[in-house]
Design a protein around this motif. Structure first.
Motif, PDB file in Angstrom:
ATOM      1  N   SER A  20     -19.213  55.943 -17.974  1.00 11.00           N
ATOM      2  CA  SER A  20     -19.012  55.781 -19.413  1.00 11.00           C
ATOM      3  C   SER A  20     -20.087  54.853 -19.972  1.00 11.00           C
ATOM      4  O   SER A  20     -20.718  54.077 -19.246  1.00 11.00           O
ATOM      5  CB  SER A  20     -17.637  55.186 -19.702  1.00 11.00           C
ATOM      6  N   TYR A  28     -19.574  64.235 -19.145  1.00  4.72           N
ATOM      7  CA  TYR A  28     -19.585  63.877 -17.724  1.00  4.72           C
ATOM      8  C   TYR A  28     -19.980  65.123 -16.932  1.00  4.72           C
ATOM      9  O   TYR A  28     -19.242  66.110 -16.918  1.00  4.72           O
ATOM     10  CB  TYR A  28     -18.214  63.366 -17.289  1.00  4.72           C
ATOM     11  N   SER A  79     -17.129  54.102 -29.183  1.00  5.14           N
ATOM     12  CA  SER A  79     -15.919  53.880 -28.389  1.00  5.14           C
ATOM     13  C   SER A  79     -16.248  53.347 -26.998  1.00  5.14           C
ATOM     14  O   SER A  79     -15.424  52.691 -26.360  1.00  5.14           O
ATOM     15  CB  SER A  79     -15.133  55.189 -28.249  1.00  5.14           C
ATOM     16  N   GLU A 113     -15.347  63.747 -23.974  1.00  7.56           N
ATOM     17  CA  GLU A 113     -15.048  62.451 -23.360  1.00  7.56           C
ATOM     18  C   GLU A 113     -14.143  62.607 -22.146  1.00  7.56           C
ATOM     19  O   GLU A 113     -13.668  61.631 -21.581  1.00  7.56           O
ATOM     20  CB  GLU A 113     -14.417  61.501 -24.378  1.00  7.56           C
ATOM     21  N   GLU A 122     -19.163  51.226 -19.214  1.00  4.56           N
ATOM     22  CA  GLU A 122     -19.454  50.800 -17.845  1.00  4.56           C
ATOM     23  C   GLU A 122     -20.962  50.664 -17.631  1.00  4.56           C
ATOM     24  O   GLU A 122     -21.423  49.743 -16.939  1.00  4.56           O
ATOM     25  CB  GLU A 122     -18.876  51.811 -16.854  1.00  4.56           C
ATOM     26  N   ASN A 151     -16.459  55.201 -24.551  1.00  2.00           N
ATOM     27  CA  ASN A 151     -15.863  56.163 -23.621  1.00  2.00           C
ATOM     28  C   ASN A 151     -16.771  57.360 -23.342  1.00  2.00           C
ATOM     29  O   ASN A 151     -16.508  58.133 -22.416  1.00  2.00           O
ATOM     30  CB  ASN A 151     -14.532  56.680 -24.181  1.00  2.00           C
ATOM     31  N   GLN A 152     -17.806  57.524 -24.173  1.00  2.00           N
ATOM     32  CA  GLN A 152     -18.668  58.695 -24.029  1.00  2.00           C
ATOM     33  C   GLN A 152     -19.387  58.677 -22.676  1.00  2.00           C
ATOM     34  O   GLN A 152     -19.816  57.650 -22.184  1.00  2.00           O
ATOM     35  CB  GLN A 152     -19.694  58.775 -25.170  1.00  2.00           C
TER      36      GLN A 152
END
Length: 304
Positions: free
Chosen positions: A234, A275, A195, A124, A237, A197-198
């Motif tokens: 993410s 990422y 989450s 992450e 997003e 966030n991944q």
């Protein structure tokens, strides 16, 4: 170029062929199907070979070979049987294909083999993002990618230009992850997963096609290339942008336990991520059509 393509009857393969023929390339498609699919029936000068694994004689006369074969990883439950099928369809198939190419009297100038950003493992962490120089991870997908890529080394040793396509999430409304994400958002129940966030390292299908053609024809290109947008995002997003594009709410959140209940170990494809940036691809001179997620989604969804 005369291009042999394995896995050419799927979404990415057919889209690649439809674009490449406009640039004057010709194709020989290898498929387990008994006959040429309707989607490719109007492609000019297309040769179709029905087989599980091509014989060396079937591969003669090709300038390039593109291998996209592999059983689906996302959206399936990873039983031990499924994991074996995922591995066999990539590692053993590629090993067999490479052995056939080694026997050719006139080998292709370039061999391109599918791989995935799963090579880097799950993280992450946004900074630093993974590049082609980053070491591999140690989970199932990372080890799979390492073994998969290693099958191509005999061709490198023969002097055949070999390219490994470490591909992220290919965006198309006609299949893959995006197609599965659209219905919940249209029904007003879409949202981030786990989450949120991944990392989602994505690429517009048009950029995947043109980047692959760029590497295929660039005689200095070899080794691993990350086929992803320069701007990974993410999951939260991505969900927000998808909802905005579809003009739908982004209110709900899918808990990780719900995904785990559905897919077991295979849930990591959705609940985890990484990422990744295309450092080598940019250095090679490729110019992205869609670097920005908002523009990519608008292009894909408004015209469909």
């Amino acid at each position: 170029m005369k291009i042999g393509i394995l896995g050419g009857t799927g979404l990415i393969g057919t889209s690649f062929i439809e674009t490449a023929v406009k640039n004057g390339h010709r194709f020989r498609v290898f498929s387990r199907r008994k006959s040429i699919p309707k989607s490719l029936s109007k492609v000019p000068d297309l040769e179709f070979v029905s087989c599980l694994l091509p014989q060396s004689s079937d591969l003669e006369g090709l300038d390039a070979i593109l291998n996209l074969v592999g059983e689906p990883i996302a959206g399936v439950r990873w039983t031990e049987e499924r994991k074996q099928l995922i591995s066999t369809s990539r590692i053993e198939f590629t090993r067999g294909l490479v052995a056939r190419i080694q026997d050719l009297k006139t080998p292709p100038k370039v061999f391109l083999n599918a791989s995935a950003v799963g090579y880097y493992g799950m993280s992450e962490s946004v900074h630093p993002s993974f590049t082609e120089l980053s070491p591999p991870g140690d989970d199932f997908l990372a080890k799979l990618c390492v073994d998969w890529e290693n099958q191509t080394k005999p061709l490198e040793n023969l002097g055949i230009r070999t390219i490994l396509l470490r591909t992220g999430i290919v965006l198309s409304p006609k299949g893959g992850a995006l197609e599965k994400m659209i219905p919940p958002f249209l029904m007003g129940v879409g949202g981030a997963i786990a989450s949120g966030n991944q990392g989602m390292s994505w690429i517009h299908i048009s950029d995947f096609i043109h980047a692959t053609l760029h590497l295929m024809t660039l005689v200095t290109a070899k080794g691993a290339f990350n086929l992803v947008s320069p701007n990974p995002t993410s999951n939260a997003e991505f969900s927000k942008q998808l909802a905005k594009t579809l003009k739908r709410p982004n209110l709900f959140k899918v808990p990780s336990f719900a995904i785990q209940a559905l897919f077991g170990e295979g849930s990591v494809v959705v609940t985890k991520g990484q990422y990744v940036v295309p450092e080598k691809l940019l250095q090679s001179g490729y110019e992205f059509q869609f670097q920005n997620l908002e523009k990519a989604l608008l292009n894909l969804l408004e015209k469909n």
